[in-house]
Motif scaffolding. Structure first.
Motif, PDB file in Angstrom:
ATOM      1  N   GLN A  38       1.458  -1.239   0.312  1.00 51.01           N
ATOM      2  CA  GLN A  38       0.234  -0.151  -0.001  1.00 51.01           C
ATOM      3  C   GLN A  38       1.112   1.221  -0.170  1.00 51.01           C
ATOM      4  O   GLN A  38       0.658   2.306  -0.722  1.00 51.01           O
ATOM      5  N   GLU A  39       1.776   1.055   0.954  1.00 49.64           N
ATOM      6  CA  GLU A  39       2.788   2.659   0.824  1.00 49.64           C
ATOM      7  C   GLU A  39       2.908   2.924  -0.355  1.00 49.64           C
ATOM      8  O   GLU A  39       3.559   3.687  -1.056  1.00 49.64           O
ATOM      9  N   ARG A  42       0.735   3.746  -2.911  1.00 48.15           N
ATOM     10  CA  ARG A  42       0.304   5.445  -2.155  1.00 48.15           C
ATOM     11  C   ARG A  42       1.558   6.326  -3.148  1.00 48.15           C
ATOM     12  O   ARG A  42       1.373   7.755  -3.518  1.00 48.15           O
ATOM     13  N   LYS A  43       2.036   6.080  -3.097  1.00 50.87           N
ATOM     14  CA  LYS A  43       3.634   6.864  -3.362  1.00 50.87           C
ATOM     15  C   LYS A  43       4.201   7.075  -4.566  1.00 50.87           C
ATOM     16  O   LYS A  43       3.965   8.032  -5.726  1.00 50.87           O
ATOM     17  N   ARG A  45       0.969   7.422  -6.447  1.00 50.95           N
ATOM     18  CA  ARG A  45      -0.402   8.180  -6.824  1.00 50.95           C
ATOM     19  C   ARG A  45       0.045   8.945  -6.701  1.00 50.95           C
ATOM     20  O   ARG A  45       0.048  10.107  -6.993  1.00 50.95           O
ATOM     21  N   ASP A  46       1.167  10.125  -5.380  1.00 55.24           N
ATOM     22  CA  ASP A  46       1.456  10.691  -5.232  1.00 55.24           C
ATOM     23  C   ASP A  46       2.117  11.534  -6.320  1.00 55.24           C
ATOM     24  O   ASP A  46       2.373  12.641  -6.606  1.00 55.24           O
ATOM     25  N   ILE A  66      -6.943   2.571  -3.223  1.00 53.62           N
ATOM     26  CA  ILE A  66      -5.676   3.517  -3.593  1.00 53.62           C
ATOM     27  C   ILE A  66      -5.376   4.769  -4.247  1.00 53.62           C
ATOM     28  O   ILE A  66      -5.530   5.742  -3.933  1.00 53.62           O
ATOM     29  N   PHE A  67      -5.470   4.318  -4.980  1.00 52.08           N
ATOM     30  CA  PHE A  67      -5.557   5.258  -5.988  1.00 52.08           C
ATOM     31  C   PHE A  67      -6.408   5.010  -7.741  1.00 52.08           C
ATOM     32  O   PHE A  67      -6.188   4.326  -8.536  1.00 52.08           O
TER      33      PHE A  67
END
Length: 144
Positions: A38-39, A42-43, A45-46, A66-67
């Motif tokens: 998941q981390e 997220r990265k 996506r960010d 998440i995305f």
């Protein structure tokens, strides 16, 4: 390589961080590893790295939760005969399983952007490419 316009593939958070440190543009980065924590998602996506791969329902659910705007490709398992580093059986889905995942994606409201495959590293068998492209085409035909 960045200055010549090359694209890059990442399989880990540390690889992504390194490329961003080197100022590689996000649109030049893809994540083709079918398993991501998941981390890492997220990265991705960010950092606006939007092309990701999946080969399971769980991975699709994780990515889209998440995305939601990720551009997901589904990974097809193909023959790796004649490759220095064969990956057959390690990642990807058989054609019928991939079709089932497409049905699941549609029911879940997920937008799938395409199919990908890996014929093995340093593949010298052109037939692998031909068969993989034909299998992908057949999946497209059946899924529409």
């Amino acid at each position: 390589m960045r200055d010549f316009g090359s694209g890059f593939e990442v399989a880990s958070l540390s690889e992504l961080v390194k490329l961003k440190t080197l100022q590689v543009r996000s649109e030049k980065i893809v994540c083709m590893h079918p398993i991501k924590n998941q981390e890492f998602i997220r990265k991705l996506r960010d950092e606006r790295v939007s092309i990701l791969v999946a080969d399971s329902k769980d991975e699709l659910d994780k990515i889209f939760n998440i995305f939601p705007n990720a551009q997901v490709l589904l990974r097809l398992e193909v023959d790796n005969k004649g490759s220095d580093w064969p990956l057959t059986g390690k990642f990807g889905l058989k054609s019928s399983e991939l079709l089932d995942l497409i049905v699941y994606s549609k029911k879940s409201g997920y937008r799938i952007h395409g199919i990908t495959f890996h014929v093995g590293s340093q593949c010298r068998n052109l037939k692998n490419w031909e068969l993989a492209i034909k299998a992908s085409s057949e999946i497209f035909r059946k899924s529409n």
